[in-house]
Design a protein around this motif. Structure first.
Motif, PDB file in Angstrom:
ATOM      1  N   LEU A   1      20.737  38.616 -54.407  1.00 55.49           N
ATOM      2  CA  LEU A   1      21.182  39.876 -53.819  1.00 55.49           C
ATOM      3  C   LEU A   1      20.019  40.676 -53.244  1.00 55.49           C
ATOM      4  CD1 LEU A   1      23.854  41.088 -56.409  1.00 55.49           C
ATOM      5  CD2 LEU A   1      24.246  40.050 -54.190  1.00 55.49           C
ATOM      6  N   SER A   2      18.802  40.153 -53.383  1.00 59.20           N
ATOM      7  CA  SER A   2      17.622  40.855 -52.887  1.00 59.20           C
ATOM      8  C   SER A   2      17.656  40.943 -51.362  1.00 59.20           C
ATOM      9  CB  SER A   2      16.357  40.124 -53.342  1.00 59.20           C
ATOM     10  OG  SER A   2      15.236  40.580 -52.621  1.00 59.20           O
ATOM     11  N   MET A   3      17.314  42.116 -50.849  1.00 57.48           N
ATOM     12  CA  MET A   3      17.295  42.293 -49.397  1.00 57.48           C
ATOM     13  C   MET A   3      16.203  41.446 -48.751  1.00 57.48           C
ATOM     14  SD  MET A   3      19.747  43.771 -48.136  1.00 57.48           S
ATOM     15  CE  MET A   3      19.047  43.431 -46.543  1.00 57.48           C
ATOM     16  N   LEU A   4      15.156  41.114 -49.494  1.00 59.08           N
ATOM     17  CA  LEU A   4      14.123  40.249 -48.928  1.00 59.08           C
ATOM     18  C   LEU A   4      14.679  38.852 -48.644  1.00 59.08           C
ATOM     19  CD1 LEU A   4      10.979  41.228 -51.048  1.00 59.08           C
ATOM     20  CD2 LEU A   4      11.426  41.745 -48.647  1.00 59.08           C
ATOM     21  N   ASN A   5      15.719  38.463 -49.380  1.00 60.13           N
ATOM     22  CA  ASN A   5      16.379  37.190 -49.106  1.00 60.13           C
ATOM     23  C   ASN A   5      17.326  37.291 -47.923  1.00 60.13           C
ATOM     24  OD1 ASN A   5      15.748  34.808 -50.515  1.00 60.13           O
ATOM     25  ND2 ASN A   5      16.523  35.669 -52.419  1.00 60.13           N
ATOM     26  N   HIS A   6      18.062  38.385 -47.841  1.00 58.35           N
ATOM     27  CA  HIS A   6      19.080  38.519 -46.794  1.00 58.35           C
ATOM     28  C   HIS A   6      18.536  39.128 -45.503  1.00 58.35           C
ATOM     29  CE1 HIS A   6      22.749  37.394 -49.043  1.00 58.35           C
ATOM     30  NE2 HIS A   6      21.996  37.695 -50.086  1.00 58.35           N
ATOM     31  N   LEU A   7      17.279  39.537 -45.511  1.00 61.17           N
ATOM     32  CA  LEU A   7      16.696  40.156 -44.316  1.00 61.17           C
ATOM     33  C   LEU A   7      16.583  39.164 -43.158  1.00 61.17           C
ATOM     34  CD1 LEU A   7      15.793  43.077 -43.863  1.00 61.17           C
ATOM     35  CD2 LEU A   7      13.436  42.333 -44.269  1.00 61.17           C
ATOM     36  N   ARG A   8      16.601  37.877 -43.458  1.00 61.10           N
ATOM     37  CA  ARG A   8      16.514  36.855 -42.391  1.00 61.10           C
ATOM     38  C   ARG A   8      17.698  36.926 -41.423  1.00 61.10           C
ATOM     39  NH1 ARG A   8      16.122  31.890 -46.279  1.00 61.10           N
ATOM     40  NH2 ARG A   8      15.035  33.502 -47.462  1.00 61.10           N
TER      41      ARG A   8
ATOM     42  N   LYS B   1      29.056  30.087 -53.822  1.00 55.51           N
ATOM     43  CA  LYS B   1      28.634  30.697 -55.083  1.00 55.51           C
ATOM     44  C   LYS B   1      27.355  31.520 -54.969  1.00 55.51           C
ATOM     45  CE  LYS B   1      31.623  29.565 -58.306  1.00 55.51           C
ATOM     46  NZ  LYS B   1      32.343  30.600 -59.064  1.00 55.51           N
ATOM     47  N   LEU B   2      26.354  30.992 -54.311  1.00 56.82           N
ATOM     48  CA  LEU B   2      25.059  31.676 -54.371  1.00 56.82           C
ATOM     49  C   LEU B   2      24.254  31.457 -53.112  1.00 56.82           C
ATOM     50  CD1 LEU B   2      22.329  29.737 -56.362  1.00 56.82           C
ATOM     51  CD2 LEU B   2      24.277  28.630 -55.331  1.00 56.82           C
ATOM     52  N   GLY B   3      23.172  32.255 -53.013  1.00 56.71           N
ATOM     53  CA  GLY B   3      22.115  31.987 -52.052  1.00 56.71           C
ATOM     54  C   GLY B   3      22.390  32.433 -50.635  1.00 56.71           C
ATOM     55  N   THR B   4      21.401  32.165 -49.789  1.00 57.50           N
ATOM     56  CA  THR B   4      21.487  32.529 -48.375  1.00 57.50           C
ATOM     57  C   THR B   4      21.775  31.323 -47.485  1.00 57.50           C
ATOM     58  OG1 THR B   4      19.079  32.304 -48.282  1.00 57.50           O
ATOM     59  CG2 THR B   4      19.962  34.525 -48.579  1.00 57.50           C
TER      60      THR B   4
END
Length: 534
Positions: free
Chosen positions: A337-344, A453-456
């Motif tokens: 859920l970190s924005m650093l993960n979803h910022l892409r 379930k998870l991840g980007t």
């Protein structure tokens, strides 16, 4: 009446004579053939019998079998059979904690073996008189074992129960191993924490660092120059990001044309600025931002931030108690859920002036010049990535829930998956096709986590479906953080990806791949020495 001429009477006698002689010759030839065939079969049968006898002798010699052992009345064979059966009963008796009976069986086995050994030494068969007691005592013990239900069916049942017990133990150990491995992977090593604290202190203690960072006016011009090679890294790991930049610069033919755009969080912002102000990387331009400064990044625009406000989502990721522990721990990792993960998925908004950019994860090492990536024609697609569908588990049906009608109706289950970690993005096409809007659509549909379930990566597969251009596999080599990779593939790879739990900066790193990462770490640096990096 007139008589016929002689030539019309003679052929009758001549015809009878020819038939007779032909028949006689045929019989003679037939008898000759029969005689010859009988003579030829006799030696052949002898040769077959001799070969069979030879094979029998060789088998006897190879198996170390004696004539006495093949004798149905052999005492030696009877003793050997009893010993074999008694050894099986010894194991079962021990499993049943009947140690006294196991000891009695073992003692009788030794007595029988002594008899066989003595007979072998003197090279004479065992007699009934000398072996009668041993055979009788062993038979009595074997009968007693059968009375204790030490028979084949009992043995099979116990072995099945034992196997089931071992499988349950293995499942429990595997589950614990996965949990501890996940915990170890999420742990921030003390040395990394120390580095962040020391660098933050340096930043606020030394105004000169801040002046040096703000004084560099040429940086702002380079950040928007589309003739340069632009890379972005979203990370809160200072050392890992440093390795990415250092390895890229070290292997670049034109390092002064490289521009790195770093985005981190508020906690690591000062430390990142301090590190990249204190150190230079062969003329590479480095810019540092924090995502908290992006005013457009709010819950009304970003589905992930909106979901974080939901109590059920918070319980799922942070309490881990709403499904009885049925969901594997890796699916509940809050980092997803970190924005650093979803910022892409917001790269065009983060860098509005750029047209083309290479995205790198912070767990990669670069070992080739990457300028060639910017010359690749994406053929109207948005994303250039290396496909990972050489094996079936990297196809769409392994990442997405195809029992859901929305997934089933829109995506081919055998479509080829690809990897994040090294991606070329055409930001002009991205904006034109509103790719971020596509991402928002699928993220909102998955609020109940029924699509994936998870991840980007799963939302990435949905977002860039039909918009991805496959790259040569040598551009991006995966697996160095969880599996064995062909050394030749590693040698040819441009970007090596330590995807998986065994990151190279952790104690659980794969030792044989760690040097590929460590050679870009200067352990003699004063800051690293103070924080006990080694």
């Amino acid at each position: 009446m007139r008589r016929q001429r002689p030539e019309f009477r003679r052929p009758v006698r001549r015809r009878f004579s020819n038939v007779f002689w032909l028949t006689l010759c045929g019989l003679a030839v037939l008898m000759l053939i029969v005689l010859l065939s009988r003579e030829s079969t006799q030696p052949r049968s002898r040769s077959v019998l001799s070969k069979s006898s030879y094979r029998h002798d060789k088998a006897m010699e190879g198996l170390n079998v004696t004539a006495e052992m093949l004798n149905p009345d052999s005492i030696t064979r009877q003793l050997n059979d009893q010993i074999s059966l008694a050894k099986a009963f010894v194991v079962i008796a021990k499993e049943s904690n009947n140690l006294q009976f196991a000891w009695e069986l073992s003692a009788q086995i030794r007595n029988s073996q002594i008899l066989l050994s003595n007979a072998a030494l003197r090279r004479t068969p065992l007699t009934l008189r000398e072996s009668e007691t041993a055979v009788r005592d062993m038979a009595l013990l074997l009968f007693q074992a059968q009375q204790l239900h030490y028979d084949s069916s009992t043995m099979i049942m116990r072995l099945k129960a034992r196997i089931q017990d071992l499988e349950e133990q293995m499942s429990s150990v595997t589950d614990k191993s996965n949990k501890y491995g996940q915990i170890a992977a999420e742990e921030v090593p003390k040395s990394l924490y120390c580095l962040g604290v020391r660098l933050t202190t340096e930043w606020f203690k030394k105004p000169d660092l801040q002046k040096k960072f703000s004084r560099n006016g040429q940086i702002s011009m380079k950040l928007k120059d589309n003739d340069l090679y632009h890379f972005c890294v979203f990370s809160d790991n200072i050392l890992a990001t440093s390795v990415v930049i250092n390895s890229t610069a070290s292997n670049s033919l034109q390092p002064d044309r490289l521009v790195f755009h770093l985005v981190t969080d508020e906690v690591n912002y000062a430390a990142m600025k301090a590190w990249f102000t204190m150190n230079s990387f062969r003329g590479v331009t480095v810019d540092v931002q924090k995502f908290e400064d992006f005013t457009w990044l709010n819950a009304s625009y970003v589905p992930v931030l909106k979901q974080l406000q939901d109590s059920e989502t918070q319980s799922y990721y942070f309490s881990g108690s709403n499904d009885g522990g049925k969901t594997p721990i890796k699916f509940r990792n809050p980092k997803y859920l970190s924005m650093l993960n979803h910022l892409r998925f917001y790269i065009p908004e983060v860098f509005p002036s750029l047209k083309k950019l290479v995205f790198l994860d912070d767990d990669v090492v670069v070992q080739k010049d990457l300028s060639g990536l910017f010359a690749i024609d994406l053929k109207g697609n948005v994303n250039g990535a290396v496909e990972t569908c050489m094996e079936t588990f990297h196809r769409y049906h392994k990442y997405l829930n195809y029992s859901h009608p929305l997934i089933r109706s829109h995506f081919d289950p055998d479509a080829c998956g690809w990897a994040f970690g090294m991606n070329v993005f055409d930001l002009v096409e991205w904006r034109k096709r509103n790719v971020t809007g596509i991402y928002h659509y699928w993220q909102e549909k998955n609020v109940d986590r029924t699509l994936w379930k998870l991840g980007t990566l799963p939302p990435g597969l949905l977002t860039f479906y039909g918009l991805t251009e496959p790259l040569d596999p040598s551009w991006h080599v995966l697996g160095l953080g969880y599996t064995n990779v062909d050394p030749h593939v590693i040698e040819k790879g441009a970007v090596l990806h330590f995807n998986g739990n065994s990151k190279p900066w952790l104690k659980i790193a794969m030792e044989k791949y760690k040097p590929l990462w460590e050679k870009y770490v200067d352990y003699s640096h004063p800051m690293l020495e103070r924080c006990n990096f080694h």
